[in-house]
Write an enzyme that holds these catalytic residues in place. Structure first.
Site, PDB file in Angstrom:
ATOM      1  N   ASP A 218      -7.836  -7.802  -5.264  1.00 32.90           N
ATOM      2  CA  ASP A 218      -7.677  -9.129  -4.649  1.00 32.90           C
ATOM      3  C   ASP A 218      -9.000  -9.829  -4.344  1.00 32.90           C
ATOM      4  O   ASP A 218      -9.980  -9.210  -3.921  1.00 32.90           O
ATOM      5  CB  ASP A 218      -6.884  -9.012  -3.340  1.00 32.90           C
ATOM      6  CG  ASP A 218      -5.421  -8.710  -3.597  1.00 32.90           C
ATOM      7  OD1 ASP A 218      -5.062  -8.394  -4.751  1.00 32.90           O
ATOM      8  OD2 ASP A 218      -4.635  -8.783  -2.640  1.00 32.90           O
TER       9      ASP A 218
ATOM     10  N   GLY B 242      -5.709  -5.064 -13.182  1.00 33.68           N
ATOM     11  CA  GLY B 242      -6.575  -4.749 -14.320  1.00 33.68           C
ATOM     12  C   GLY B 242      -6.476  -3.312 -14.806  1.00 33.68           C
ATOM     13  O   GLY B 242      -7.314  -2.854 -15.591  1.00 33.68           O
TER      14      GLY B 242
ATOM     15  N   ASP C 206       4.172  -8.129  -9.311  1.00 33.82           N
ATOM     16  CA  ASP C 206       3.111  -7.365  -8.649  1.00 33.82           C
ATOM     17  C   ASP C 206       3.466  -5.877  -8.538  1.00 33.82           C
ATOM     18  O   ASP C 206       4.491  -5.517  -7.964  1.00 33.82           O
ATOM     19  CB  ASP C 206       2.915  -8.004  -7.259  1.00 33.82           C
ATOM     20  CG  ASP C 206       1.586  -7.647  -6.637  1.00 33.82           C
ATOM     21  OD1 ASP C 206       0.923  -6.722  -7.126  1.00 33.82           O
ATOM     22  OD2 ASP C 206       1.233  -8.295  -5.643  1.00 33.82           O
TER      23      ASP C 206
HETATM   24  C1  GLA Z   1      -1.125  -8.196  -3.700  1.00 33.35           C
HETATM   25  C2  GLA Z   1      -1.586  -9.284  -4.678  1.00 33.35           C
HETATM   26  C3  GLA Z   1      -1.895 -10.547  -3.902  1.00 33.35           C
HETATM   27  C4  GLA Z   1      -0.657 -10.994  -3.132  1.00 33.35           C
HETATM   28  C5  GLA Z   1      -0.163  -9.876  -2.223  1.00 33.35           C
HETATM   29  C6  GLA Z   1       1.189 -10.214  -1.595  1.00 33.35           C
HETATM   30  O1  GLA Z   1      -2.152  -7.813  -2.844  1.00 33.35           O
HETATM   31  O2  GLA Z   1      -2.689  -8.858  -5.414  1.00 33.35           O
HETATM   32  O3  GLA Z   1      -2.321 -11.576  -4.782  1.00 33.35           O
HETATM   33  O4  GLA Z   1       0.346 -11.381  -4.041  1.00 33.35           O
HETATM   34  O5  GLA Z   1      -0.007  -8.656  -2.938  1.00 33.35           O
HETATM   35  O6  GLA Z   1       1.716  -9.183  -0.812  1.00 33.35           O
END
Ligand code: GLA
Length: 381
Positions: A202, A181, A131
């Protein structure tokens, strides 16, 4: 010298499993993961195809003097947890990011990529979600202020670095890119070994967000295929205040999109009607179809949309979705078979009632708000 055997191909169909984030968020513990693994087996989800039990953010502790990352108190023994999940016939996933910190502010992998990949492999990890988050301010904006192109090159290099580190472990590990994306990730992720990549920000457990994400998938069809998938984010089925129709439509449309099916609900307290949605094998078969061709929206009439997905052996899935807020958002809605390239009456299976249905040209179809008709036709004409 003999070459090491190439890592076995992963994600030949979209990954299926469960992830801790959408229900537990930062509260997830070792016990929650074990309980969820137990429930995946007890509920029949494992037998329906759910395989990965994925720990999202907030398992990380601190690095010791040698740079080795430790778990925090919520996860006393990651190797023992992985062994437990494996003993259930399931696989286990974990989470990190290329920056100094994860999205929730825990330790990230920056500067420790090889070390972390080796650590995951030593635990028996089968899946990594990586991430971006703090890599943006800490590296991209800092090293290349005001130069977007250079920032994107840094980002791609960071994902490439972890891909190589995972490959070097020799263990088959699914690599999931989470960078929302940016920079047409679908164009470069497969080449560096990404098995799936988030296409948006998200998801949330409400229809507006789910529908907004669905609408952003158009045009990405051609990038999906065996081993590499668009990821419109994890499922919210069973979360928030989604109606049954909304849960059904969300699940159906993620299957039409050949999306990874990662449930994100409270499995030990799952209602029977939610279990029925998540374990509908006909719908799962659409998602997991071997051809790996992502579906697309063919036309819409007012707020009713018609999507199709081409399946192996010439079969076809058709989804008619009422995206509007009223039962008769588009009234009357008539199915136009010619627009789908079909001629005359088609016989198929309604995947939510299990009954045989006949689709005739210009037949009226009325659906409740946010509800769906999902039909599989073995021999479309
Ligand atoms: C981001 C990701 C989520 C999740 C959080 C965790 O927002 O997009 O899917 O993994 O971090 O902190």
């Amino acid at each position: 010298m003999a070459q090491p055997a190439p890592a076995q191909a992963v994600a030949q169909t979209p990954p299926m499993g469960w992830n801790s984030w959408n229900f537990f968020f930062d509260k997830v513990t070792d016990k929650d993961i074990r309980d969820s693994a137990d429930q995946i087996v007890a509920s029949g989800m494992r037998d329906a195809g759910y395989e990965y039990v994925n720990i999202d953010d907030t398992w990380e502790g601190i690095r010791d003097g040698n740079g080795v990352l430790h778990t925090n108190v919520k996860f006393p023994d990651m190797k023992a947890l992985a062994d437990y999940v494996h003993s259930k016939g399931l696989k286990i996933g974990i989470y990190s990011g290329p920056g100094p910190a994860t999205c929730a502010g825990y330790e990230g992998s920056l500067g420790h990529e090889e070390q972390d990949a080796q650590l995951y492999a030593s635990w028996g990890i089968d899946y990594l979600k990586y991430d971006l988050c703090s890599f943006i301010p800490a590296v991209m904006q800092k090293q290349s202020p005001n130069d977007k192109a250079a920032q994107m090159r840094l980002m791609i290099a960071a994902y490439d670095k972890m891909a190589k580190a995972l490959k070097a472990t020799g263990r088959p590990i699914v690599f999931s890119l989470c960078q929302y994306g940016w920079d047409a990730v679908w164009e470069w992720a497969p080449e560096l070994g990404g098995n799936l990549w988030r296409t948006t920000g998200d998801i949330q457990p409400n229809w507006d967000r789910i529908y907004a994400i669905l609408s952003q998938q158009e045009g990405l069809e051609k990038y999906a295929g065996p081993g590499h998938w668009n990821d419109p984010d994890m499922l919210e089925v069973g979360n928030g205040r989604l109606s049954l129709a909304e849960n059904r439509s969300h699940f159906s449309m993620w299957a039409m999109l050949a999306a990874p099916l990662l449930a994100g609900n409270d499995l030990p307290h799952m209602k029977p009607e939610i279990k029925d949605i998540l374990t509908n094998r006909d719908v799962i078969a659409i998602d997991q179809d071997k051809l790996g061709k992502q579906g697309s929206r063919v036309y819409s009439d007012g707020e009713v949309e018609v999507w199709t997905r081409h399946l192996a052996h010439g079969a076809l899935a058709i989804a008619v979705l009422n995206a509007g807020d009223n039962r008769y958002s588009t009234h009357p809605f008539h199915l136009d078979l010619a627009k789908l390239g079909l001629h005359g009456t088609q016989t198929g299976k309604d995947l939510w009632t299990g009954k045989t249905v006949k689709l005739t040209d210009s037949m009226p179809i009325e659906l409740g708000s946010h509800d769906i008709l999902l039909v599989r036709i073995e021999a479309p004409k």
